[in-house]
Write a protein that holds these residues in place. Sequence first.
Motif, PDB file in Angstrom:
ATOM      1  N   ILE A 295       0.839  -1.195   0.000  1.00  0.00           N
ATOM      2  CA  ILE A 295       0.000   0.000   0.000  1.00  0.00           C
ATOM      3  C   ILE A 295       0.879   1.253   0.000  1.00  0.00           C
ATOM      4  CG2 ILE A 295      -1.739   1.261   1.320  1.00  0.00           C
ATOM      5  CD1 ILE A 295      -2.297  -1.681   2.500  1.00  0.00           C
ATOM      6  N   HIS A 296       0.515   2.230  -0.790  1.00  0.00           N
ATOM      7  CA  HIS A 296       1.209   3.516  -0.810  1.00  0.00           C
ATOM      8  C   HIS A 296       2.516   3.501  -1.592  1.00  0.00           C
ATOM      9  CE1 HIS A 296      -1.015   6.505   1.242  1.00  0.00           C
ATOM     10  NE2 HIS A 296      -1.176   5.803   2.329  1.00  0.00           N
ATOM     11  N   LYS A 297       2.954   2.345  -2.069  1.00  0.00           N
ATOM     12  CA  LYS A 297       4.233   2.294  -2.793  1.00  0.00           C
ATOM     13  C   LYS A 297       4.221   3.267  -3.963  1.00  0.00           C
ATOM     14  CE  LYS A 297       7.175  -0.346  -0.832  1.00  0.00           C
ATOM     15  NZ  LYS A 297       6.913  -1.730  -0.478  1.00  0.00           N
ATOM     16  N   ALA A 301       6.313  11.190  -2.796  1.00  0.00           N
ATOM     17  CA  ALA A 301       6.582  12.015  -1.611  1.00  0.00           C
ATOM     18  C   ALA A 301       5.857  11.453  -0.387  1.00  0.00           C
ATOM     19  CB  ALA A 301       6.143  13.447  -1.865  1.00  0.00           C
ATOM     20  N   HIS A 302       5.976  10.173  -0.232  1.00  0.00           N
ATOM     21  CA  HIS A 302       5.346   9.538   0.905  1.00  0.00           C
ATOM     22  C   HIS A 302       6.146   9.878   2.157  1.00  0.00           C
ATOM     23  CE1 HIS A 302       4.158   6.002   3.417  1.00  0.00           C
ATOM     24  NE2 HIS A 302       3.019   6.553   3.085  1.00  0.00           N
ATOM     25  N   ARG A 303       5.469  10.450   3.113  1.00  0.00           N
ATOM     26  CA  ARG A 303       6.232  11.026   4.231  1.00  0.00           C
ATOM     27  C   ARG A 303       6.070  10.266   5.536  1.00  0.00           C
ATOM     28  NH1 ARG A 303       4.946  17.319   3.874  1.00  0.00           N
ATOM     29  NH2 ARG A 303       2.822  16.547   4.077  1.00  0.00           N
ATOM     30  N   PRO A 380      -7.122  -1.414   4.512  1.00  0.00           N
ATOM     31  CA  PRO A 380      -6.938  -0.951   5.896  1.00  0.00           C
ATOM     32  C   PRO A 380      -5.460  -0.910   6.289  1.00  0.00           C
ATOM     33  CG  PRO A 380      -7.981  -3.127   5.838  1.00  0.00           C
ATOM     34  CD  PRO A 380      -7.869  -2.663   4.428  1.00  0.00           C
ATOM     35  N   HIS A 381      -5.028   0.223   6.744  1.00  0.00           N
ATOM     36  CA  HIS A 381      -3.647   0.349   7.241  1.00  0.00           C
ATOM     37  C   HIS A 381      -3.545   1.616   8.071  1.00  0.00           C
ATOM     38  CE1 HIS A 381      -3.324   3.213   3.910  1.00  0.00           C
ATOM     39  NE2 HIS A 381      -2.172   3.644   4.423  1.00  0.00           N
ATOM     40  N   LEU A 382      -2.505   1.680   8.885  1.00  0.00           N
ATOM     41  CA  LEU A 382      -2.203   2.913   9.618  1.00  0.00           C
ATOM     42  C   LEU A 382      -1.075   3.627   8.881  1.00  0.00           C
ATOM     43  CD1 LEU A 382      -2.294   4.834  12.117  1.00  0.00           C
ATOM     44  CD2 LEU A 382      -0.477   3.395  13.086  1.00  0.00           C
TER      45      LEU A 382
HETATM   46 ZN   LIG Z   1       0.919   6.084   3.852  1.00  0.00          ZN
END
Ligand SMILES: [Zn+2]
Length: 445
Positions: A295-297, A301-303, A380-382
């Motif tokens: 997820i999010h890969k 600019a993933h912070r 679902p993820h944090l």
């Molecule tokens: Zn993220």
Amino acid sequence: MGKLQKLSVFLLSVFREFPRRHLIVASALAGCLLALTAYPQNDVKIKRQIAEPLEIVIAERVPAAIVEQPQSFELNWKEQKVTSGDNLSTLFQRAKLSPIDVYKISASKAGKSLRNLYPGETLKFGVDSGGQLAELHYVKSPLESYIFTNNNDGFSAEKKVREPDVLIGYREGVINDSLYMAGKQAKLPDKLIMELANIFGWDIDFVFDIRRGDSFSLTFEDRYLEGQKLGAGNIIAASFTNRGKTYKAVRYTDSNGRSNYFTPEGRSMRKAFLRTPLDIFRISSGFNLRRKHPIHKKIKAHRGVDYAAPRGTPVYSAGDGKVIATGYSKANGNYVFVQHGQTYTTKYLHLTRKKVRKGQSVRQRQLIGTVGSTGYATGPHLHYEFLVNGVHRNPRTVKLPQSRPIPKAEKTAFFSATKPRLAQLAKYQTPTQLASAQADSSSAN
Ligand SMILES: [Zn+2]
């Protein structure tokens, strides 16, 4: 009770008659027998411990007072187990006793102890020939009971506490899938697996940092009462090797009676921030090291860092602080921001539920929300961010504030108490554990 266990209990009772100098030798023998019966015979690692002489000579202890008074012959005894939904009245009703006795006992000095009954506890009613309640035994646990006696003017009560015999247990394991699985294979009770993760959870991210081949070992209090296993107490000392780096922790009770875990050098294991701000066991139970977290890969600019976790997994505040914002936005979904002193801010996104309000103070490991997929989230993820002076830093590698060392006044006591415990842990470790504990970090990854 197994045959050997019976034998060792028998030996213990025989040795009590012996002069004291014989007692020590004899009791060591009995202790070994007890240990033999206490562990499964088919586990090679656990077997090693049996060869070791036991540290604690159990028959040397003065036998504690017996909880159960010799039960009077005239009394007729009935027993009721507390189940969920029970209170004193329902239990008395089941025992066919008068509500007046409920009132009298509740009104007695120790009656307070009967207000909160928990499932698994037992009430024993001693009824005399006239059908009157003469004695009530409230057995909270094998170690704690209250004995209520009916006098002419009401009930008097006596609290009975027994001290268990404490042996030293030892376990070790190597991680293949997850800490939880490895703990299970090492026959560690769940309680100790969680305590182990809590002790090292400030240094190690048990979701992302764990690798196959990581290993752990620990000594713990193994409690017995009259030869019967009561279960594990606290972890005494533990070692955890993560990607070639070994962390050690030892329990120490300070002069104020407070117990905590420290490094061998005397720094608290407890740090200002948790490495993993959520309940790792909700992840680890089905967690597989071979599985990636995709997820999010794709997002630029993933912070922060993303923890894939089942919806509803509890999310904790990483440290003590104050909630500075909560709300909903299209991108973040439900979010909570927490400020920690002047320097640090942590952010928690995509929550199903927020459990705190703006302006509220929160403690470390306090529940602030639950994992979800609100906002821009494919599952679902944090999403967790860590800011230092307003600048995003990688939560997994950011250098966190140093924990406090043990106070100077406690140092001597600390070292004399903890050195033998750490030496004992090292003594039990098998050669493979020792090797991994001593490997340098060049073998990491
Ligand atoms: Zn993220």
